[in-house]
Write a protein that holds these residues in place. Structure first.
Motif, PDB file in Angstrom:
ATOM      1  N   ASP A 157     -27.139 -18.574  67.089  1.00  0.00           N
ATOM      2  CA  ASP A 157     -25.666 -18.327  66.609  1.00  0.00           C
ATOM      3  C   ASP A 157     -24.931 -19.029  67.762  1.00  0.00           C
ATOM      4  N   PRO A 158     -23.707 -19.467  67.399  1.00  0.00           N
ATOM      5  CA  PRO A 158     -22.971 -19.645  68.408  1.00  0.00           C
ATOM      6  C   PRO A 158     -22.395 -18.262  69.261  1.00  0.00           C
ATOM      7  N   ASP A 159     -23.163 -17.582  69.950  1.00  0.00           N
ATOM      8  CA  ASP A 159     -22.981 -16.173  70.266  1.00  0.00           C
ATOM      9  C   ASP A 159     -22.643 -16.007  71.855  1.00  0.00           C
ATOM     10  N   MET A 160     -22.862 -17.217  72.392  1.00  0.00           N
ATOM     11  CA  MET A 160     -23.031 -17.122  74.123  1.00  0.00           C
ATOM     12  C   MET A 160     -21.276 -17.862  74.489  1.00  0.00           C
ATOM     13  N   SER A 161     -20.982 -17.122  75.670  1.00  0.00           N
ATOM     14  CA  SER A 161     -19.617 -17.557  75.888  1.00  0.00           C
ATOM     15  C   SER A 161     -19.689 -18.034  77.345  1.00  0.00           C
ATOM     16  N   SER A 162     -20.511 -18.328  77.958  1.00  0.00           N
ATOM     17  CA  SER A 162     -20.279 -18.787  79.387  1.00  0.00           C
ATOM     18  C   SER A 162     -21.862 -19.427  79.916  1.00  0.00           C
ATOM     19  N   ALA A 163     -21.664 -20.306  80.495  1.00  0.00           N
ATOM     20  CA  ALA A 163     -22.916 -20.975  81.294  1.00  0.00           C
ATOM     21  C   ALA A 163     -24.036 -19.972  81.633  1.00  0.00           C
ATOM     22  N   GLU A 164     -23.627 -18.784  82.167  1.00  0.00           N
ATOM     23  CA  GLU A 164     -24.646 -17.844  82.551  1.00  0.00           C
ATOM     24  C   GLU A 164     -25.105 -17.114  81.658  1.00  0.00           C
ATOM     25  N   GLU A 165     -24.491 -16.858  80.393  1.00  0.00           N
ATOM     26  CA  GLU A 165     -24.865 -16.307  79.231  1.00  0.00           C
ATOM     27  C   GLU A 165     -26.125 -17.397  78.659  1.00  0.00           C
ATOM     28  N   ALA A 166     -25.762 -18.455  78.876  1.00  0.00           N
ATOM     29  CA  ALA A 166     -26.853 -19.412  77.976  1.00  0.00           C
ATOM     30  C   ALA A 166     -27.977 -19.610  78.835  1.00  0.00           C
ATOM     31  N   VAL A 167     -27.945 -19.565  80.206  1.00  0.00           N
ATOM     32  CA  VAL A 167     -28.832 -19.552  81.132  1.00  0.00           C
ATOM     33  C   VAL A 167     -29.854 -18.405  80.900  1.00  0.00           C
TER      34      VAL A 167
END
Ligand code: ADP
Ligand code: MG
Ligand code: ZN
Length: 477
Positions: A157-167
Protein backbone atom coordinates in the motif's frame (compact mmCIF):
# COMPACT_ATOMS: atom_id res chain seq x y z
CA UNK A 1 10.14 20.14 1.60
CA UNK A 2 8.66 20.96 4.98
CA UNK A 3 5.29 21.83 3.40
CA UNK A 4 5.07 18.51 1.62
CA UNK A 5 5.09 14.93 2.69
CA UNK A 6 6.22 12.00 0.58
CA UNK A 7 4.07 8.97 -0.20
CA UNK A 8 5.80 5.80 -1.29
CA UNK A 9 4.51 2.38 -2.39
CA UNK A 10 6.82 -0.43 -3.47
CA UNK A 11 6.46 -3.25 -5.96
CA UNK A 12 8.98 -5.98 -5.15
CA UNK A 13 9.77 -8.89 -7.43
CA UNK A 14 11.24 -11.91 -5.72
CA UNK A 15 12.77 -14.70 -7.74
CA UNK A 16 11.74 -18.03 -6.21
CA UNK A 17 14.44 -20.63 -5.58
CA UNK A 18 12.60 -23.64 -7.00
CA UNK A 19 14.60 -26.32 -8.82
CA UNK A 20 12.67 -25.95 -12.06
CA UNK A 21 10.85 -23.13 -13.86
CA UNK A 22 7.23 -22.14 -13.21
CA UNK A 23 5.52 -24.00 -16.06
CA UNK A 24 8.13 -26.44 -17.42
CA UNK A 25 10.87 -28.70 -16.07
CA UNK A 26 13.85 -26.61 -17.28
CA UNK A 27 16.38 -25.87 -14.51
CA UNK A 28 15.79 -22.61 -12.68
CA UNK A 29 19.42 -21.62 -12.31
CA UNK A 30 21.50 -18.49 -12.77
CA UNK A 31 24.71 -17.99 -14.72
CA UNK A 32 24.59 -20.98 -17.10
CA UNK A 33 25.68 -20.67 -20.74
CA UNK A 34 23.03 -18.68 -22.66
CA UNK A 35 20.00 -20.57 -23.97
CA UNK A 36 20.96 -23.90 -22.41
CA UNK A 37 17.94 -24.08 -20.05
CA UNK A 38 15.20 -23.74 -22.63
CA UNK A 39 12.42 -26.00 -23.91
CA UNK A 40 9.39 -25.61 -26.19
CA UNK A 41 7.28 -24.31 -23.31
CA UNK A 42 9.54 -21.52 -22.03
CA UNK A 43 10.59 -20.69 -25.60
CA UNK A 44 6.94 -19.90 -26.30
CA UNK A 45 6.33 -22.41 -29.12
CA UNK A 46 2.73 -22.61 -30.30
CA UNK A 47 0.56 -25.45 -29.09
CA UNK A 48 2.52 -26.38 -25.97
CA UNK A 49 0.83 -26.91 -22.60
CA UNK A 50 2.27 -25.33 -19.46
CA UNK A 51 1.81 -27.09 -16.13
CA UNK A 52 2.21 -25.36 -12.81
CA UNK A 53 5.17 -25.99 -10.49
CA UNK A 54 3.48 -26.68 -7.15
CA UNK A 55 6.56 -25.75 -5.16
CA UNK A 56 6.21 -22.17 -6.40
CA UNK A 57 2.68 -22.05 -5.01
CA UNK A 58 3.98 -23.27 -1.65
CA UNK A 59 6.72 -20.61 -1.64
CA UNK A 60 4.28 -17.84 -2.51
CA UNK A 61 1.90 -19.04 0.20
CA UNK A 62 4.73 -19.13 2.76
CA UNK A 63 5.46 -15.50 1.96
CA UNK A 64 1.78 -14.68 2.41
CA UNK A 65 1.67 -16.47 5.77
CA UNK A 66 4.75 -14.52 6.90
CA UNK A 67 3.01 -11.18 6.29
CA UNK A 68 -0.36 -12.33 7.64
CA UNK A 69 -1.99 -12.02 4.25
CA UNK A 70 -5.23 -13.72 3.28
CA UNK A 71 -4.55 -16.65 1.01
CA UNK A 72 -7.15 -17.15 -1.66
CA UNK A 73 -7.78 -20.86 -1.76
CA UNK A 74 -8.82 -20.43 -5.36
CA UNK A 75 -6.77 -18.20 -7.64
CA UNK A 76 -6.14 -17.90 -11.34
CA UNK A 77 -3.41 -17.13 -13.86
CA UNK A 78 -3.98 -14.43 -16.45
CA UNK A 79 -2.20 -13.46 -19.62
CA UNK A 80 -0.66 -10.01 -19.62
CA UNK A 81 -0.24 -9.26 -23.29
CA UNK A 82 2.68 -7.25 -24.60
CA UNK A 83 5.60 -7.66 -26.93
CA UNK A 84 9.21 -7.71 -25.87
CA UNK A 85 12.05 -9.53 -27.67
CA UNK A 86 13.04 -11.48 -24.55
CA UNK A 87 9.49 -12.82 -24.11
CA UNK A 88 8.71 -15.12 -27.03
CA UNK A 89 5.16 -16.01 -25.89
CA UNK A 90 4.23 -12.32 -26.37
CA UNK A 91 2.45 -12.45 -23.05
CA UNK A 92 3.53 -12.84 -19.47
CA UNK A 93 1.68 -15.34 -17.31
CA UNK A 94 0.69 -13.42 -14.21
CA UNK A 95 -2.24 -13.07 -11.87
CA UNK A 96 -4.63 -10.18 -12.15
CA UNK A 97 -8.16 -10.32 -10.81
CA UNK A 98 -7.72 -13.34 -8.60
CA UNK A 99 -4.23 -13.18 -7.04
CA UNK A 100 -2.95 -15.78 -4.62
CA UNK A 101 -2.92 -13.44 -1.63
CA UNK A 102 -4.21 -10.07 -0.49
CA UNK A 103 -4.32 -7.80 2.56
CA UNK A 104 -1.08 -8.50 4.37
CA UNK A 105 1.04 -6.30 6.59
CA UNK A 106 4.59 -5.84 7.72
CA UNK A 107 5.80 -3.91 10.76
CA UNK A 108 8.94 -1.85 10.34
CA UNK A 109 10.92 0.22 12.77
CA UNK A 110 12.72 3.45 11.90
CA UNK A 111 14.59 5.47 14.52
CA UNK A 112 12.89 3.56 17.31
CA UNK A 113 9.40 4.19 15.93
CA UNK A 114 7.39 1.29 14.67
CA UNK A 115 4.99 1.53 11.76
CA UNK A 116 2.69 -0.92 10.03
CA UNK A 117 2.93 -1.12 6.23
CA UNK A 118 0.01 -2.65 4.36
CA UNK A 119 0.59 -5.23 1.66
CA UNK A 120 -1.99 -4.93 -1.08
CA UNK A 121 -1.37 -8.24 -2.81
CA UNK A 122 1.13 -10.96 -3.60
CA UNK A 123 0.82 -12.72 -6.92
CA UNK A 124 2.78 -15.26 -8.93
CA UNK A 125 4.13 -14.68 -12.42
CA UNK A 126 6.81 -15.89 -14.80
CA UNK A 127 9.92 -13.88 -15.60
CA UNK A 128 11.06 -12.76 -19.04
CA UNK A 129 14.42 -13.71 -20.58
CA UNK A 130 17.23 -11.25 -20.97
CA UNK A 131 18.28 -8.97 -23.82
CA UNK A 132 22.01 -8.48 -24.07
CA UNK A 133 23.50 -5.53 -25.92
CA UNK A 134 27.25 -6.14 -26.33
CA UNK A 135 29.28 -2.94 -26.05
CA UNK A 136 30.41 -1.46 -29.32
CA UNK A 137 28.65 -4.04 -31.48
CA UNK A 138 25.60 -3.33 -33.58
CA UNK A 139 23.75 -6.43 -32.44
CA UNK A 140 21.43 -7.46 -29.62
CA UNK A 141 21.30 -10.97 -28.23
CA UNK A 142 18.54 -12.80 -26.38
CA UNK A 143 19.13 -15.32 -23.58
CA UNK A 144 16.02 -17.30 -22.62
CA UNK A 145 17.47 -19.09 -19.58
CA UNK A 146 15.51 -16.79 -17.28
CA UNK A 147 12.31 -16.95 -19.36
CA UNK A 148 9.60 -18.74 -17.42
CA UNK A 149 11.38 -18.73 -14.05
CA UNK A 150 9.07 -18.13 -11.08
CA UNK A 151 8.55 -14.77 -9.42
CA UNK A 152 6.27 -13.40 -6.80
CA UNK A 153 5.37 -9.73 -6.89
CA UNK A 154 4.70 -8.14 -3.53
CA UNK A 155 2.77 -4.87 -3.87
CA UNK A 156 2.63 -2.57 -0.87
CA UNK A 157 0.00 0.00 0.00
CA UNK A 158 1.23 3.60 -0.39
CA UNK A 159 2.07 3.66 3.32
CA UNK A 160 5.69 4.76 3.50
CA UNK A 161 6.63 8.40 3.87
CA UNK A 162 10.42 8.52 3.63
CA UNK A 163 13.33 6.83 1.90
CA UNK A 164 14.35 5.40 5.30
CA UNK A 165 10.96 3.75 5.76
CA UNK A 166 11.10 2.31 2.25
CA UNK A 167 14.54 0.82 2.90
CA UNK A 168 13.47 -0.54 6.29
CA UNK A 169 10.47 -2.21 4.64
CA UNK A 170 12.63 -3.68 1.91
CA UNK A 171 15.22 -4.96 4.36
CA UNK A 172 12.50 -6.58 6.46
CA UNK A 173 11.02 -8.25 3.36
CA UNK A 174 14.47 -9.37 2.25
CA UNK A 175 15.25 -10.92 5.65
CA UNK A 176 11.90 -12.71 5.41
CA UNK A 177 12.38 -14.25 1.98
CA UNK A 178 15.84 -15.56 2.80
CA UNK A 179 14.70 -16.84 6.20
CA UNK A 180 11.78 -18.62 4.55
CA UNK A 181 14.27 -20.17 2.12
CA UNK A 182 12.05 -19.21 -0.82
CA UNK A 183 14.70 -17.04 -2.54
CA UNK A 184 18.43 -16.40 -2.34
CA UNK A 185 17.59 -12.68 -2.27
CA UNK A 186 20.59 -11.82 -4.43
CA UNK A 187 20.00 -8.23 -5.54
CA UNK A 188 22.91 -8.06 -7.98
CA UNK A 189 21.61 -11.07 -9.87
CA UNK A 190 18.13 -9.55 -9.87
CA UNK A 191 16.58 -12.12 -7.52
CA UNK A 192 15.16 -9.35 -5.35
CA UNK A 193 14.17 -6.27 -7.34
CA UNK A 194 12.18 -3.23 -6.45
CA UNK A 195 10.24 -0.51 -8.26
CA UNK A 196 9.44 2.50 -6.12
CA UNK A 197 6.32 4.64 -6.66
CA UNK A 198 6.84 8.11 -5.27
CA UNK A 199 4.55 11.12 -4.95
CA UNK A 200 4.32 14.11 -2.66
CA UNK A 201 1.36 16.02 -1.30
CA UNK A 202 0.77 19.01 0.99
CA UNK A 203 1.42 17.92 4.56
CA UNK A 204 -1.81 16.72 6.15
CA UNK A 205 -3.63 16.25 2.84
CA UNK A 206 -5.57 12.98 2.41
CA UNK A 207 -5.52 12.83 -1.37
CA UNK A 208 -2.64 11.24 -3.23
CA UNK A 209 -0.42 13.30 -5.51
CA UNK A 210 0.67 12.28 -9.00
CA UNK A 211 3.26 9.54 -8.75
CA UNK A 212 6.31 8.54 -10.70
CA UNK A 213 7.60 4.97 -10.79
CA UNK A 214 11.35 4.45 -10.32
CA UNK A 215 12.99 1.45 -11.95
CA UNK A 216 16.45 -0.04 -11.92
CA UNK A 217 16.98 -0.04 -8.16
CA UNK A 218 19.27 -2.96 -7.48
CA UNK A 219 20.65 -2.17 -4.05
CA UNK A 220 19.26 -0.77 -0.79
CA UNK A 221 21.52 2.22 -1.29
CA UNK A 222 20.11 2.94 -4.73
CA UNK A 223 16.56 2.71 -3.37
CA UNK A 224 17.45 5.24 -0.69
CA UNK A 225 19.25 7.63 -3.07
CA UNK A 226 16.67 7.42 -5.88
CA UNK A 227 13.72 8.11 -3.58
CA UNK A 228 15.51 11.02 -1.90
CA UNK A 229 16.33 12.50 -5.29
CA UNK A 230 12.78 12.02 -6.56
CA UNK A 231 11.19 13.62 -3.49
CA UNK A 232 13.35 16.71 -3.87
CA UNK A 233 12.81 16.85 -7.66
CA UNK A 234 9.04 16.73 -7.21
CA UNK A 235 9.03 19.37 -4.45
CA UNK A 236 11.12 21.68 -6.64
CA UNK A 237 8.55 21.27 -9.42
CA UNK A 238 5.60 22.06 -7.17
CA UNK A 239 7.37 24.99 -5.56
CA UNK A 240 8.02 26.42 -9.02
CA UNK A 241 4.31 26.13 -9.77
CA UNK A 242 4.83 23.22 -12.16
CA UNK A 243 3.22 19.79 -12.19
CA UNK A 244 4.56 16.32 -11.62
CA UNK A 245 4.02 14.18 -14.73
CA UNK A 246 2.99 10.58 -14.19
CA UNK A 247 5.77 8.56 -15.78
CA UNK A 248 8.29 5.79 -15.35
CA UNK A 249 11.78 7.01 -14.49
CA UNK A 250 15.13 5.27 -14.47
CA UNK A 251 17.66 5.75 -11.71
CA UNK A 252 21.13 6.61 -12.98
CA UNK A 253 23.40 5.58 -10.10
CA UNK A 254 26.56 7.09 -11.58
CA UNK A 255 24.99 10.56 -11.69
CA UNK A 256 22.58 10.00 -8.76
CA UNK A 257 19.58 11.31 -10.69
CA UNK A 258 16.37 9.88 -12.12
CA UNK A 259 15.56 10.24 -15.82
CA UNK A 260 12.23 10.04 -17.64
CA UNK A 261 11.89 6.70 -19.41
CA UNK A 262 8.32 6.55 -20.64
CA UNK A 263 5.24 8.61 -19.99
CA UNK A 264 1.68 7.68 -19.22
CA UNK A 265 0.70 8.16 -22.86
CA UNK A 266 2.72 5.04 -23.66
CA UNK A 267 0.99 3.11 -20.89
CA UNK A 268 -0.13 -0.18 -22.32
CA UNK A 269 -3.46 -1.86 -22.22
CA UNK A 270 -2.33 -5.34 -21.37
CA UNK A 271 -5.67 -6.89 -22.24
CA UNK A 272 -5.49 -9.31 -19.33
CA UNK A 273 -7.60 -12.42 -19.65
CA UNK A 274 -7.63 -15.73 -17.76
CA UNK A 275 -5.07 -18.12 -19.24
CA UNK A 276 -7.08 -20.85 -20.99
CA UNK A 277 -4.18 -23.32 -20.81
CA UNK A 278 -3.92 -23.31 -17.04
CA UNK A 279 -6.38 -24.68 -14.52
CA UNK A 280 -7.13 -22.43 -11.53
CA UNK A 281 -4.88 -22.83 -8.50
CA UNK A 282 -6.72 -24.57 -5.69
CA UNK A 283 -5.17 -24.91 -2.27
CA UNK A 284 -6.59 -27.52 0.05
CA UNK A 285 -7.17 -27.06 3.76
CA UNK A 286 -4.60 -29.78 4.57
CA UNK A 287 -1.96 -28.29 2.29
CA UNK A 288 -2.31 -24.89 3.90
CA UNK A 289 -2.27 -26.35 7.42
CA UNK A 290 0.90 -28.30 6.56
CA UNK A 291 2.69 -25.15 5.39
CA UNK A 292 1.61 -23.24 8.46
CA UNK A 293 2.95 -25.96 10.71
CA UNK A 294 6.31 -26.06 8.97
CA UNK A 295 6.93 -22.32 8.58
CA UNK A 296 10.57 -21.64 9.48
CA UNK A 297 11.43 -19.15 12.18
CA UNK A 298 11.02 -15.57 10.94
CA UNK A 299 13.53 -12.78 11.55
CA UNK A 300 11.29 -10.89 13.98
CA UNK A 301 10.81 -13.92 16.21
CA UNK A 302 14.49 -14.80 15.96
CA UNK A 303 15.43 -11.25 16.94
CA UNK A 304 13.32 -11.44 20.10
CA UNK A 305 14.77 -14.84 20.92
CA UNK A 306 18.38 -13.74 20.38
CA UNK A 307 17.86 -10.83 22.75
CA UNK A 308 16.24 -12.97 25.40
CA UNK A 309 18.06 -16.26 25.09
CA UNK A 310 21.52 -15.02 24.18
CA UNK A 311 21.38 -11.62 25.87
CA UNK A 312 22.40 -9.72 22.74
CA UNK A 313 21.82 -5.97 22.48
CA UNK A 314 19.12 -5.16 19.91
CA UNK A 315 21.46 -3.55 17.37
CA UNK A 316 23.61 -6.71 17.26
CA UNK A 317 20.68 -9.10 17.31
CA UNK A 318 19.01 -7.34 14.35
CA UNK A 319 22.00 -7.94 12.10
CA UNK A 320 22.43 -11.60 13.04
CA UNK A 321 18.72 -12.46 13.09
CA UNK A 322 18.06 -10.99 9.63
CA UNK A 323 20.26 -13.53 7.91
CA UNK A 324 19.44 -17.21 8.48
CA UNK A 325 22.96 -18.34 7.58
CA UNK A 326 24.65 -15.95 9.98
CA UNK A 327 22.03 -16.79 12.60
CA UNK A 328 22.78 -20.51 12.29
CA UNK A 329 26.54 -19.95 12.43
CA UNK A 330 26.09 -17.84 15.54
CA UNK A 331 23.89 -20.33 17.35
CA UNK A 332 26.02 -23.33 16.44
CA UNK A 333 29.14 -21.55 17.70
CA UNK A 334 27.45 -20.39 20.90
CA UNK A 335 26.42 -23.97 21.64
CA UNK A 336 30.11 -24.93 21.54
CA UNK A 337 31.33 -21.94 23.54
CA UNK A 338 28.54 -20.15 25.36
CA UNK A 339 30.01 -16.63 25.36
CA UNK A 340 27.32 -15.19 23.10
CA UNK A 341 28.45 -11.56 23.20
CA UNK A 342 32.00 -12.52 22.29
CA UNK A 343 30.89 -14.74 19.40
CA UNK A 344 28.58 -11.96 18.19
CA UNK A 345 31.40 -9.42 18.36
CA UNK A 346 33.65 -11.60 16.23
CA UNK A 347 30.85 -11.94 13.69
CA UNK A 348 29.81 -8.29 13.60
CA UNK A 349 33.44 -7.12 13.49
CA UNK A 350 35.94 -9.25 11.57
CA UNK A 351 33.41 -11.54 9.87
CA UNK A 352 31.11 -8.84 8.43
CA UNK A 353 34.18 -6.86 7.38
CA UNK A 354 35.44 -9.85 5.37
CA UNK A 355 32.00 -10.52 3.91
CA UNK A 356 31.74 -6.91 2.75
CA UNK A 357 35.30 -6.58 1.52
CA UNK A 358 35.26 -9.83 -0.41
CA UNK A 359 31.62 -9.47 -1.48
CA UNK A 360 30.81 -12.92 -0.08
CA UNK A 361 27.44 -14.59 0.11
CA UNK A 362 26.57 -15.60 3.67
CA UNK A 363 25.07 -18.83 2.31
CA UNK A 364 28.44 -20.12 1.17
CA UNK A 365 30.72 -19.28 4.09
CA UNK A 366 33.48 -21.81 4.76
CA UNK A 367 34.05 -20.61 8.33
CA UNK A 368 32.88 -23.39 10.64
CA UNK A 369 31.11 -22.85 13.96
CA UNK A 370 33.88 -24.97 15.52
CA UNK A 371 36.58 -22.56 14.32
CA UNK A 372 34.57 -19.52 15.40
CA UNK A 373 33.93 -20.95 18.87
CA UNK A 374 37.55 -21.94 19.28
CA UNK A 375 38.71 -18.47 18.23
CA UNK A 376 36.52 -16.85 20.90
CA UNK A 377 37.87 -19.32 23.46
CA UNK A 378 41.58 -18.77 22.72
CA UNK A 379 41.13 -14.99 22.82
CA UNK A 380 39.38 -15.35 26.18
CA UNK A 381 42.04 -17.65 27.55
CA UNK A 382 44.73 -15.16 26.57
CA UNK A 383 46.40 -17.49 24.09
CA UNK A 384 46.11 -14.71 21.48
CA UNK A 385 45.09 -11.07 21.59
CA UNK A 386 41.86 -9.84 19.99
CA UNK A 387 44.03 -8.03 17.45
CA UNK A 388 45.75 -11.23 16.34
CA UNK A 389 42.31 -12.85 16.31
CA UNK A 390 41.11 -10.30 13.77
CA UNK A 391 44.31 -10.71 11.76
CA UNK A 392 43.95 -14.46 11.33
CA UNK A 393 40.23 -14.24 10.50
CA UNK A 394 40.72 -14.31 6.71
CA UNK A 395 42.68 -17.57 7.14
CA UNK A 396 39.85 -19.16 9.12
CA UNK A 397 37.40 -18.11 6.42
CA UNK A 398 39.20 -20.25 3.87
CA UNK A 399 37.85 -23.22 5.81
CA UNK A 400 39.63 -26.28 7.13
CA UNK A 401 41.84 -24.18 9.43
CA UNK A 402 41.46 -24.34 13.21
CA UNK A 403 42.64 -21.25 15.08
CA UNK A 404 44.55 -22.84 17.96
CA UNK A 405 46.58 -25.02 15.66
CA UNK A 406 47.13 -22.12 13.28
CA UNK A 407 48.45 -19.66 15.86
CA UNK A 408 50.76 -22.29 17.34
CA UNK A 409 52.27 -23.33 14.02
CA UNK A 410 52.66 -19.68 12.99
CA UNK A 411 54.18 -18.53 16.26
CA UNK A 412 51.32 -16.10 16.95
CA UNK A 413 50.52 -17.21 20.48
CA UNK A 414 50.51 -14.41 22.98
CA UNK A 415 53.39 -14.17 25.42
CA UNK A 416 52.18 -14.01 29.01
CA UNK A 417 55.50 -15.05 30.53
CA UNK A 418 56.29 -12.18 32.89
CA UNK A 419 60.06 -12.73 32.66
CA UNK A 420 60.10 -12.07 28.91
CA UNK A 421 57.72 -9.15 29.21
CA UNK A 422 59.62 -7.61 32.11
CA UNK A 423 62.83 -7.74 30.07
CA UNK A 424 61.11 -5.87 27.26
CA UNK A 425 59.60 -3.32 29.63
CA UNK A 426 62.99 -2.61 31.21
CA UNK A 427 64.56 -2.13 27.80
CA UNK A 428 61.84 0.32 26.75
CA UNK A 429 61.94 2.30 30.00
CA UNK A 430 65.72 2.58 29.80
CA UNK A 431 65.59 3.70 26.19
CA UNK A 432 63.08 6.48 27.02
CA UNK A 433 64.31 8.15 30.19
CA UNK A 434 62.68 11.52 29.46
CA UNK A 435 59.22 9.96 29.00
CA UNK A 436 59.70 7.84 32.12
CA UNK A 437 60.58 10.96 34.08
CA UNK A 438 57.53 12.81 32.73
CA UNK A 439 55.28 9.87 33.57
CA UNK A 440 56.52 9.80 37.13
CA UNK A 441 55.98 13.55 37.27
CA UNK A 442 52.26 13.03 36.59
CA UNK A 443 51.86 12.70 32.79
CA UNK A 444 50.14 9.35 33.21
CA UNK A 445 48.74 9.53 29.68
CA UNK A 446 52.19 8.44 28.54
CA UNK A 447 51.25 4.90 29.61
CA UNK A 448 49.85 4.21 26.15
CA UNK A 449 53.14 5.30 24.60
CA UNK A 450 54.98 2.76 26.77
CA UNK A 451 52.47 0.00 26.05
CA UNK A 452 52.89 0.68 22.34
CA UNK A 453 56.69 0.52 22.58
CA UNK A 454 56.62 -2.74 24.53
CA UNK A 455 54.17 -4.24 22.05
CA UNK A 456 56.47 -3.25 19.22
CA UNK A 457 59.40 -4.78 21.01
CA UNK A 458 57.42 -8.03 21.37
CA UNK A 459 55.97 -7.95 17.83
CA UNK A 460 52.42 -7.50 19.07
CA UNK A 461 52.30 -10.75 20.97
CA UNK A 462 52.65 -9.61 24.57
CA UNK A 463 49.63 -10.08 26.81
CA UNK A 464 48.45 -6.47 27.32
CA UNK A 465 47.23 -7.12 30.86
CA UNK A 466 50.65 -8.35 31.90
CA UNK A 467 52.37 -5.47 30.07
CA UNK A 468 50.23 -2.94 31.90
CA UNK A 469 50.84 -4.53 35.24
CA UNK A 470 54.64 -4.68 34.84
CA UNK A 471 54.79 -1.16 33.39
CA UNK A 472 52.85 0.19 36.34
CA UNK A 473 55.23 -1.51 38.71
CA UNK A 474 58.45 -0.45 37.02
CA UNK A 475 57.35 3.09 36.24
CA UNK A 476 55.77 3.67 39.60
CA UNK A 477 57.77 5.90 41.88
P1 ADP B 1 0.55 -0.10 -11.43
O1 ADP B 1 0.25 -1.55 -11.47
O2 ADP B 1 0.08 0.66 -12.61
O3 ADP B 1 1.97 0.20 -11.15
P2 ADP B 1 -0.83 0.13 -8.87
O4 ADP B 1 -2.09 0.87 -8.59
O5 ADP B 1 -0.89 -1.34 -8.77
O6 ADP B 1 -0.32 0.59 -10.27
O7 ADP B 1 0.22 0.69 -7.87
C1 ADP B 1 1.48 0.20 -7.80
C2 ADP B 1 2.18 0.74 -6.56
O8 ADP B 1 2.13 2.15 -6.52
C3 ADP B 1 1.59 0.28 -5.26
O9 ADP B 1 2.66 -0.12 -4.42
C4 ADP B 1 0.90 1.49 -4.71
O10 ADP B 1 0.95 1.52 -3.29
C5 ADP B 1 1.74 2.61 -5.26
N1 ADP B 1 1.02 3.88 -5.44
C6 ADP B 1 -0.17 4.05 -6.04
N2 ADP B 1 -0.49 5.36 -6.06
C7 ADP B 1 0.54 6.04 -5.48
C8 ADP B 1 0.80 7.42 -5.21
N3 ADP B 1 -0.03 8.39 -5.57
N4 ADP B 1 1.97 7.72 -4.59
C9 ADP B 1 2.83 6.75 -4.25
N5 ADP B 1 2.64 5.47 -4.47
C10 ADP B 1 1.50 5.08 -5.09
MG1 MG C 1 3.74 -0.56 -11.36
ZN1 ZN D 1 11.41 -24.82 -20.32
Amino acid sequence: MSDYEAVIGLEVHVHLATKSKLFCSCPNSFGDAPNTNVCEICAGMPGVLPSLNRKAVEYAARMALAVDAEINRHSRFARKNYFYPDMPKDYQISQFEEPLCEHGRLDISVAGKSKRIGITRIHMEDDAGKNIHPQGERISLVDLNRAGTPLIEIVSDPDMSSAEEAVAYLKALHAMVVSLGISNGNMEEGSFRCDANVSIRPRGSRTLGTRTELKNLNSFRHVQKAIEYEISRQSDLLEDGEKVVQETRLYDAARNITLAMRGKEDAQDYRYFPDPDLVPVDISEEELAGWKETQPELPQARLARFMKEWKLPEADAVLLAADPHLAALFENAVRLYPESRKIANLMLGPLLRQINEQGLDSAGLKLSPEALAELARIIDSGLISAKIGAEIFPELMRGGVMPEDYVKTHGLAQVSDSGAIEAAVRKVVEANPAEAEAYRGGKTKLISFFVGQVMREMRGKANPAVVNEILARLLGS
